[in-house]
Design an enzyme around this catalytic site. Structure first.
Site, short mmCIF file in Angstrom:
data_model
loop_
_atom_site.label_atom_id
_atom_site.label_comp_id
_atom_site.label_asym_id
_atom_site.label_seq_id
_atom_site.Cartn_x
_atom_site.Cartn_y
_atom_site.Cartn_z
N LYS A 1 0.87 -1.18 0.00
CA LYS A 1 0.00 0.00 0.00
C LYS A 1 0.90 1.23 0.00
O LYS A 1 1.93 1.25 0.69
CB LYS A 1 -0.89 -0.04 1.25
CG LYS A 1 -1.91 1.09 1.34
CD LYS A 1 -2.81 0.93 2.58
CE LYS A 1 -3.87 1.99 2.70
NZ LYS A 1 -4.77 1.79 3.86
N SER B 1 -9.70 1.98 2.95
CA SER B 1 -8.79 2.72 2.10
C SER B 1 -7.79 1.86 1.33
O SER B 1 -7.19 2.35 0.38
CB SER B 1 -8.02 3.74 2.93
OG SER B 1 -7.20 3.10 3.90
N SER C 1 -10.01 -0.50 7.00
CA SER C 1 -9.42 -0.38 5.67
C SER C 1 -8.72 -1.62 5.11
O SER C 1 -8.36 -1.62 3.94
CB SER C 1 -8.44 0.78 5.63
OG SER C 1 -9.17 1.97 5.50
N1 GLN Z 1 -13.30 4.54 6.56
C1 GLN Z 1 -12.56 4.86 7.73
C2 GLN Z 1 -12.04 6.27 7.64
O1 GLN Z 1 -12.32 6.91 6.69
C3 GLN Z 1 -11.44 3.89 7.95
C4 GLN Z 1 -10.27 4.11 7.09
C5 GLN Z 1 -9.10 3.27 7.47
O2 GLN Z 1 -9.24 2.23 8.11
N2 GLN Z 1 -7.92 3.75 7.11
O3 GLN Z 1 -11.37 6.77 8.47
#
Ligand code: GLN
Length: 483
Positions: free
Chosen positions: A76, A151, A175
């Protein structure tokens, strides 16, 4: 396309049926064919990958290979990679070439894996769709008009599309689990502190945790073994003995008690997700497990608690991006203050600015007690809910998300709607527990459905065991989109 696991690739490499160079060239060719459609990669490191593959082949020839030597992976794009662009999905870091490797990156290098490149994501890992404003939306390989989740959507889409057999992700509020669910792959977020955050661009430091994303639970176990372990450079890294996460994979599920939180199966759950998760639970019962209803009464409060704490930490973490030492700097300004302002105004997109503003607000004098302290109190209640529930069962199971993947653009103007879709994943991060996503079928419009498994602290091997036994009895994880 057929699904090929890391385990299978490692066996072929060990038996010298294929070289790492051949494998790497095959995957690079597939990326070249499909990335224009899927947009899973921000950077493809062809030269670096081929050099690493040749080094792996030499290691294999010398009889010095480990279980992952020569296996292609992708990181990532928030893991710092020495000499390779690390953007964190942001214009702010659009020109940032890291001078060092993240702990996870160096561990996986030592294991002999071959990094093909860096995967697309929501900017600074803030989001649930990977519709990146700078690098474009990741497209779901099962239906390219739909999101891949976020994400870590690039990692998930890359694995699902067969561009790479496995990748790293990070999970602050879902994410790893949610994009895994949306694309029909397997992913695990370990207990907070099991995987070092050194060299991971920070979003919300008390929640961020790296983990593997792959086709199978067995592959996740192999990769997690290489990623986990104490690192003195991360003050929250836990000093515990290294674990073999494959040790319990084959353990029978007889006597396993699975807790089903009432709040995870309520009105908000789409019928197609419910049907697939319930079928998976029936399968687990056939394998010897029993189910019992449990309660996580503060589930709904995870959303306001998380969306105060995460932006608060983000507003502090992202203050380092000021255009001075690295990252984007505005080209014209009259003084230092304007240089800061313009660099940040230009470098961050709307969602990141929204979170910085929320975070700054909830941490400001006069509001701190009303919002931030309150959210920390909710966090404690949520962690206690999990302990109470886990006192009545061995693992908790439920959906990962209320729905399957939605159309690209659908929530672009409605951030609150997007935040609500995180309702089943956020609590796990607030409590610091391990959680995983396992493919359990397809819902309406043939979109993948994921089941979430949650365990107590350090129960990774048990979660992987449950997922592995399930995968031995089903073939959802072996389905591949036609691309
Ligand atoms: N959707 C959540 C956020 O926007 C989680 C994102 C994540 O786990 N990085 O913060």
């Amino acid at each position: 396309m057929t699904v090929t696991s890391v385990k299978t690739l490692a066996e072929r490499l060990a038996q010298k049926k294929v070289s790492s160079r051949e494998l790497t060239e095959d995957y690079l060719a597939r990326i070249a064919r499909t990335n224009g459609t899927i947009n899973a990669f921000i950077t493809v490191d062809r030269d670096g990958a081929l050099a690493a593959a040749d080094a792996a082949d030499r290691r294999i020839a010398a009889g010095e290979a480990g279980p992952l030597t020569g296996v292609p992976i992708a990181h990532k794009d928030l893991f710092c990679t020495e000499g390779v662009l690390t953007t964190c999905g942001s214009k702010m870091l659009g020109n940032f070439v890291s001078p060092y490797d993240a702990h996870v990156v160096s561990r996986l290098k030592e294991a002999g894996t071959v990094c093909l490149g860096k995967t697309n994501m929501d900017e600074f890992a803030m989001g649930s769709t990977s519709e990146n404003p700078t690098f474009g939306a990741v497209r779901n390989p099962w239906n390219v008009d739909r999101v891949a989740g976020g994400s870590s959507g690039g990692a998930a889409a890359a694995v699902a599309a067969g561009m790479v057999p496995a990748g790293t992700g990070t999970d602050t509020g879902g994410s790893i689990r949610q994009p895994a669910a949306f694309t029909g792959i397997t992913g695990i977020k370990p207990t907070y502190g099991v995987v070092s955050r050194y060299g991971m661009v920070a979003y919300a430091s008390s929640l961020d945790q790296g983990g593997p994303m792959a086709h199978t639970a067995e592959d996740c176990a192999l990769l997690l073994g290489a990623m986990a372990g104490f690192d003195p450079r991360d003050s929250t890294s836990l000093d515990r003995p290294l674990e073999d996460y494959t040790r319990d994979l084959a353990r029978p599920l007889d006597g396993l008690k699975i807790g089903l939180p009432r709040e995870y199966f309520g009105d908000g759950l789409a019928d197609d997700v419910r049907t697939s998760v319930e079928a998976a639970l029936a399968e687990l019962r056939k394998l010897g497990a029993t189910t019992v209803e449990v309660s996580l009464p503060n589930t709904r409060l995870a959303i306001p608690a998380y969306y105060v704490i995460a932006p608060a930490e983000a507003s502090s973490n992202l203050s380092r991006f000021d255009g001075v030492r690295y990252g984007h700097r505005a080209s014209d300004y009259k003084d230092l203050a304007e240089m800061y302002e313009k660099s940040r105004a230009e470098g961050f997109s709307a969602e990141v600015k929204r979170r910085i503003l929320i975070g700054t607000y909830v941490l400001s004098h006069g509001y701190y007690d009303a919002y931030y302290i309150k959210a920390q109190q909710l966090r404690r209640l949520i962690a206690e809910d999990f302990q109470r529930a886990l006192g009545q069962c061995d693992v908790i199971a439920g959906p990962v998300a209320p729905t399957t993947a939605w159309e690209i653009g659908k929530m672009a103007d409605d951030p609150v709607q997007m935040y609500l879709s995180d309702v089943f994943t956020l609590g796990v991060n607030l409590a610091g527990l391990p959680g995983m996503s396992v493919p359990v079928g397809f819902g309406a419009a043939n979109m993948p459905v994921g089941m979430q498994l949650i365990g107590n602290y350090f129960a990774e091997a048990r979660l992987l065991n449950v997922a592995h036994r399930f995968q031995q009895a089903t073939d959802w994880h072996l389905r591949a989109p036609s691309l």
